[in-house]
Scaffold this motif. Structure first.
Motif, short mmCIF file in Angstrom:
data_model
loop_
_atom_site.label_atom_id
_atom_site.label_comp_id
_atom_site.label_asym_id
_atom_site.label_seq_id
_atom_site.Cartn_x
_atom_site.Cartn_y
_atom_site.Cartn_z
N ILE A 19 0.84 -1.20 0.00
CA ILE A 19 0.00 0.00 0.00
C ILE A 19 0.87 1.25 0.00
N ARG A 20 1.98 1.22 0.73
CA ARG A 20 2.87 2.38 0.73
C ARG A 20 3.40 2.66 -0.68
N ILE A 21 3.71 1.60 -1.42
CA ILE A 21 4.19 1.79 -2.79
C ILE A 21 3.08 2.34 -3.67
N PHE A 22 1.86 1.80 -3.54
CA PHE A 22 0.73 2.32 -4.30
C PHE A 22 0.51 3.80 -4.00
N ALA A 23 0.58 4.14 -2.72
CA ALA A 23 0.35 5.53 -2.32
C ALA A 23 1.41 6.45 -2.89
N ALA A 24 2.67 6.01 -2.87
CA ALA A 24 3.75 6.83 -3.41
C ALA A 24 3.57 7.06 -4.90
N TYR A 25 3.15 6.02 -5.62
CA TYR A 25 2.97 6.16 -7.06
C TYR A 25 1.72 6.96 -7.40
N GLN A 26 0.73 6.97 -6.51
CA GLN A 26 -0.40 7.87 -6.74
C GLN A 26 0.06 9.32 -6.72
N VAL A 27 0.91 9.65 -5.75
CA VAL A 27 1.45 11.01 -5.66
C VAL A 27 2.29 11.32 -6.90
N LEU A 28 3.12 10.36 -7.32
CA LEU A 28 3.94 10.55 -8.52
C LEU A 28 3.07 10.78 -9.75
N LEU A 29 2.04 9.95 -9.95
CA LEU A 29 1.17 10.10 -11.12
C LEU A 29 0.50 11.46 -11.14
N PHE A 30 0.02 11.89 -9.98
CA PHE A 30 -0.69 13.17 -9.90
C PHE A 30 0.25 14.33 -10.22
N HIS A 31 1.41 14.36 -9.58
CA HIS A 31 2.34 15.48 -9.78
C HIS A 31 2.96 15.46 -11.18
N ALA A 32 3.37 14.29 -11.65
CA ALA A 32 4.03 14.21 -12.95
C ALA A 32 3.06 14.57 -14.08
N SER A 33 1.84 14.06 -14.02
CA SER A 33 0.88 14.36 -15.09
C SER A 33 0.52 15.84 -15.09
#
Length: 356
Positions: A19-33
């Motif tokens: 879940i921590r990895i999923f959460a980190a990648y959610q932040v990455l997807l949001f900021h990068a996009s």
């Protein structure tokens, strides 16, 4: 001081790491996009908005940090473990920030001779990540590493928790007392989060970067730890219906006032997060490595570099995703893990001595 009454073993067979990895990648997807001007597919964009990573981090932190305090034996061991988990990675990210600024020619004589530069540098190293000098506003997205605002919030949680435990220790039933403290503090925090106040006010912005507005999520994690066995029995095997109910509620609430619907959705999010973590079959996180912290620490540095290079759109988004993953892997393997391994070896030796 020890907190033997706090102990409630939760075991290692869970999905908190995933879940921590999923959460980190959610932040990455949001900021990068957003910053690289790449439009995510509607379904991904919509679900990413309904499943924010930072609130999930705070909730999981409340549960796991409370467990850490219970298992470390005393406050000194707890403090050392928290420092080893946060500080090495953070300071590496600060050094990377300085290198990045130098590479892009942002550390000229005017900047280095300005008193705000050493003040900014000190704030980055010592957990005051909300000071952003004007001379860096033209770099990248305008802030060198804006994601670090959560670090002082998390450090605040680390301090608040043992204080609450010390207070609860003086009660005849300390676990119940700690539960009441979590509930009371959580209510105050949630009330502040939904309060109809001017969010652009400087004082409010400062408070937003403290535990004041976010403690209710950490407190829910602490409560989940204190009542772990009972709550696990409720959610086990029920992740999908609970997740579907959350999505339905989130869609309904998202059309209402953001001031209170946002914090409410974040609170509801902890239900499917907990259900997936402990109520489903444990899955191994990719490679068995915890790249969540590195992903969170370094993703905005890479996004800033791509903005400076004008590598935007789908190419920039793909480059950011790959680069962040590689940097996070390297950070874990060669920097974060060795620091944590040293602490774990010390704890193991201490346990062997006590057994003898």
């Amino acid at each position: 001081m020890t907190f033997d009454w706090l102990s409630a073993p939760i075991g290692r067979h869970n999905n908190f790491g995933l879940i921590r990895i999923f959460a980190a990648y959610q932040v990455l997807l949001f900021h990068a996009s957003y910053h690289l001007k790449f439009q995510l597919p509607w379904v991904i964009d919509r679900f990413a908005g309904l499943l924010p990573g930072v609130p999930a981090f705070f909730f999981i932190s409340g549960l796991l940090v409370t467990a850490s305090l219970a298992t470390r034996g005393d406050l000194w061991q707890y403090a050392k473990q928290r420092v080893r988990r946060i500080v090495p990675g953070l300071w590496l990210a600060v050094v990377a920030s300085i290198i990045l600024l130098a590479v892009f020619g942002r550390l000229d004589h005017d900047v280095l001779s300005n008193w705000r530069f050493p003040a900014w540098l000190a704030s980055q190293f010592f957990f005051v990540e909300v000071f952003h000098p004007s001379f860096f506003r033209s770099f990248g997205v305008g802030v060198v590493n804006g994601s670090l605002w959560t670090i002082p919030v998390e450090m605040g949680f680390y301090v608040i928790l043992p204080v609450l435990c010390v207070i609860a220790s003086h009660a005849s039933l300390p676990r119940q007392a700690l539960s009441r403290l979590f509930v009371g503090g959580g209510i105050v925090s949630f009330a502040f989060a939904i309060a109809p106040i001017d969010r652009d006010d400087m004082l409010i912005k400062i408070l937003d970067a403290t535990p004041v507005e976010h403690f209710h999520l950490f407190a829910l994690g602490g409560l989940a730890y204190l009542h772990y066995s009972r709550l696990k029995a409720i959610v086990i095997g029920r992740f999908w219906p609970l997740f579907a109910a959350f999505i339905a509620m989130a869609f309904m609430l998202s059309g209402l006032s953001e001031q209170w619907s946002g914090p409410t959705i974040q609170v509801l999010l902890v239900i499917p997060v907990f259900a997936f973590a402990v109520g489903t079959k444990p899955l191994s996180a990719p490679w068995g490595w915890d790249i969540s912290y590195g992903t969170y620490l370094f993703h905005m540095l890479i996004v800033n570099a791509l903005v400076e290079l004008d590598v935007l759109g789908a190419v920039g988004f793909a480059a950011a995703t790959v680069a962040v993953t590689l940097v996070a892997l390297a950070s874990w393997a060669f920097w974060e893990k060795p620091w944590l391994r040293g602490e774990r070896k010390k704890i193991a030796r201490s346990a062997q001595i006590q057994i003898r």
